[in-house]
Design a protein around this motif. Structure first.
Motif, mmCIF file in Angstrom:
data_model
loop_
_atom_site.group_PDB
_atom_site.id
_atom_site.type_symbol
_atom_site.label_atom_id
_atom_site.label_comp_id
_atom_site.label_asym_id
_atom_site.label_seq_id
_atom_site.Cartn_x
_atom_site.Cartn_y
_atom_site.Cartn_z
ATOM 1 N N MET A 226 -1.806 15.472 14.249
ATOM 2 C CA MET A 226 -0.595 15.991 14.669
ATOM 3 C C MET A 226 0.404 14.831 14.884
ATOM 4 O O MET A 226 0.222 13.729 15.658
ATOM 5 C CB MET A 226 -0.745 16.633 15.946
ATOM 6 N N GLY A 227 1.625 14.989 14.251
ATOM 7 C CA GLY A 227 2.733 13.931 14.599
ATOM 8 C C GLY A 227 2.507 12.692 13.821
ATOM 9 O O GLY A 227 3.108 11.595 14.078
ATOM 10 N N ALA A 228 1.438 12.543 12.891
ATOM 11 C CA ALA A 228 1.025 11.383 12.262
ATOM 12 C C ALA A 228 2.146 10.696 11.535
ATOM 13 O O ALA A 228 2.983 11.594 10.862
ATOM 14 C CB ALA A 228 -0.187 11.465 11.387
ATOM 15 N N LYS A 229 2.277 9.349 11.249
ATOM 16 C CA LYS A 229 3.326 8.657 10.417
ATOM 17 C C LYS A 229 2.693 8.245 9.245
ATOM 18 O O LYS A 229 1.990 7.294 9.072
ATOM 19 C CB LYS A 229 3.957 7.348 11.393
ATOM 20 N N LEU A 230 3.015 9.305 8.250
ATOM 21 C CA LEU A 230 2.151 9.124 6.836
ATOM 22 C C LEU A 230 3.214 9.051 6.018
ATOM 23 O O LEU A 230 3.159 9.326 4.668
ATOM 24 C CB LEU A 230 1.258 10.098 6.781
ATOM 25 N N LYS A 231 4.291 8.556 6.290
ATOM 26 C CA LYS A 231 5.455 8.337 5.137
ATOM 27 C C LYS A 231 5.113 7.307 4.117
ATOM 28 O O LYS A 231 4.714 6.209 4.287
ATOM 29 C CB LYS A 231 6.695 7.812 6.022
ATOM 30 N N GLY A 232 5.253 7.846 2.805
ATOM 31 C CA GLY A 232 4.860 6.946 1.778
ATOM 32 C C GLY A 232 3.321 6.948 1.426
ATOM 33 O O GLY A 232 2.911 6.303 0.714
ATOM 34 N N ALA A 233 2.269 7.444 2.258
ATOM 35 C CA ALA A 233 0.913 7.168 2.268
ATOM 36 C C ALA A 233 0.732 7.515 0.902
ATOM 37 O O ALA A 233 0.754 8.549 0.259
ATOM 38 C CB ALA A 233 0.262 8.004 3.261
#
Length: 263
Positions: free
Chosen positions: A179-186
């Protein structure tokens, strides 16, 4: 229904024109961020018109009913209606909806070349579900969909593993609380995201090709620019619950949600 007459994946979608608004009557709604009102099971939503159409369909989100915009019966509504079972909808519609969802997953897996080792078992399972769907009201009402789901789940997992491990590459197993994880470009190619809570997560530009997302919660997840092509078990309702844009790449069997932003 035999292998020569199995349904196409695109037919396992809600077709409201062939239904009598069963999803607006049978389920109960609890007042929340998803539904503006309480509605008991079996009572028609006050927004349902006499012609079985929603009176605020084009304004559901602004009127406080975003939960309605992400609901998909997988074609169960028109099946019950067109089969003459609407008179017993309270009993059969919830079961039929679960059967259609399971058939959706099995039908998708049947289309994966890498799942060839389990194709015969998948075909038998599809035929079994089709047989239940085609039963009369008494047969359908007695189906234990929870037990059936538990029985089919290992087969779906095996099919997923065959795809994700094809060619010797194995995606990583992700934790379920994202929840709310920062996975931009992962790089989430071939990752296991089964049942993951991705509510409000940042997946902008992430690569989810061949990731298993069965049961994942994408509510308000930002999929702007993400690559979902070949995503395993992705449903229309998951896309509808998320946010995206015109650069988000989606499987051809699904539709880009109308509420997604334009850049």
């Amino acid at each position: 229904m035999g292998s020569g007459g199995r349904r196409a994946l695109t037919t396992l979608r809600a077709d409201c024109e062939r239904c009598v608004g069963l999803c607006c009557v049978v389920p109960a709604f609890a007042a929340s961020a998803d539904f503006a009102i309480d509605k008991p099971a079996g009572k028609a939503c006050p927004n349902l018109r006499a012609d079985h159409r929603c009176g605020i369909h084009s304004r559901l989100r602004e009127k406080g009913f975003p939960g309605c915009t992400v609901y998909d019966c997988f074609g169960a509504g028109q099946q019950v209606t067109q089969s003459g079972l609407a008179g017993r909808a309270a009993e059969v519609f919830p079961v039929m909806r679960d059967l259609h969802e399971l058939l959706y997953y099995v039908t998708e897996a049947l289309g994966w070349p890498a799942a060839e080792p389990v194709r015969e078992e998948l075909g038998r399972t599809a035929d079994e579900i089709e047989g239940l769907i085609g039963g009369d009201a008494d047969v359908i009402a007695k189906v234990d969909t929870g037990a059936l789901r538990a029985e089919i789940s290992p087969l779906l997992l095996r099919a997923s593993e065959l795809v994700r491990n094809h060619g010797g590459r194995v995606g990583r197993k992700m934790k379920t609380d994202l929840m709310g994880a920062k996975l931009k470009g992962a790089d989430l190619r071939r990752a296991t995201l089964r049942g993951a809570y991705l509510i409000g997560s940042d997946l902008r530009g992430a690569d989810l090709r061949e990731a298993d997302v069965i049961g994942a919660d994408f509510r308000n997840a930002d999929l702007g620019g993400a690559d979902l092509r070949g995503c395993l078990f992705l449903t229309q309702s998951q896309l509808d619950a998320a946010r995206g844009d015109e650069t988000t790449r989606i499987p051809p069997s699904l539709t880009r949600p109308g509420h997604w932003r334009q850049r």
